[in-house]
Design a protein around this motif. Sequence first.
Motif: not given
Ligand SMILES: [Mg+2]
Lengths: 114, 141
Positions: B49, B53, B57, B111
Amino acid sequence: MTINELQALLQAKNQTPDVDAGREVACGYTCDLLSWVMAHGEPDMAWVTVQTHMNVVAVAVLADMACVVLPEGIEMEQEGLDKATAEGLAVLSSPLSAYEICGRMAAQGIPPRA
Amino acid sequence: MEGLIHQEYPVEKGDYTSAGQASADMKRRLRQLGVSANVMRRVAVASYEVELNLVIHSLGGKLVFDVDSEGVSLISKDRGPGIPDIELAMKEGYSTADDEARSLGFGAGMGLPNMKRNADGFRIESEVGVGTTIEMRFLLS
Ligand SMILES: [Mg+2]
Ligand SMILES: Nc1ncnc2c1ncn2[C@@H]1O[C@H](COP(=O)(O)OP(=O)(O)OP(=O)(O)O)[C@@H](O)[C@H]1O
């Protein structure tokens, strides 16, 4: 039930012939959101999903799953299959819908968790 | 406490093809050490997770993985963009994932909650324009 037996039950094509199809399937699950699967994945699980990219293999392997089942005749591309084979993960492609695949697995007594 | 493993993994923004490789490597190393299936599984969920990310992101960053005789530490550090509202980001279902990420099955907004649930210790710090740091700890017994 073994992966071999599951393949027959789901009229599926085994896209990973070099993976041990005698492995037992302990439970089943269906979802296309990877974090959801990450949260609920279990060892020796059969995971039904329409996703076919490399991260499907990554998630299944991290959770020690037995196989990924692709519904509606969807197939995984070679790159993913090579990775799955290297990791000992089976990939089945079934002409049935996800609904029917899960219905058949449940009717055969495959539980939602191990 | 003796350090058994120290490993750093750079993770690049948008690199979906190699995403998951760092997590897979950590899992392999834990297996070699004979760490219990339960700890291995919890680290695998959290590391995947946090790695994804970074891909989805962040502007890029790294994962720092340490194992000592008592536990596993996993630190994620990125170069931005930072999280404006951490409390909101921690809520199940909250996601700013773009269409590309969503089409691949990311963006459930699970997440960060998955990380927190699986780690024995979880700390997140973020500054907009600077970056986000997440520290997780998993006890071996
Ligand atoms: Mg995530
Ligand atoms: N390293 C990061 N840098 C910037 N923003 C982040 C970072 N990690 C998380 N976020 C923000 O927090 C939100 C929630 O993250 P979380 O991992 O819970 O869900 P998600 O990544 O959007 O979806 P999922 O993890 O279910 O695929 C993200 O949508 C994003 O806005």
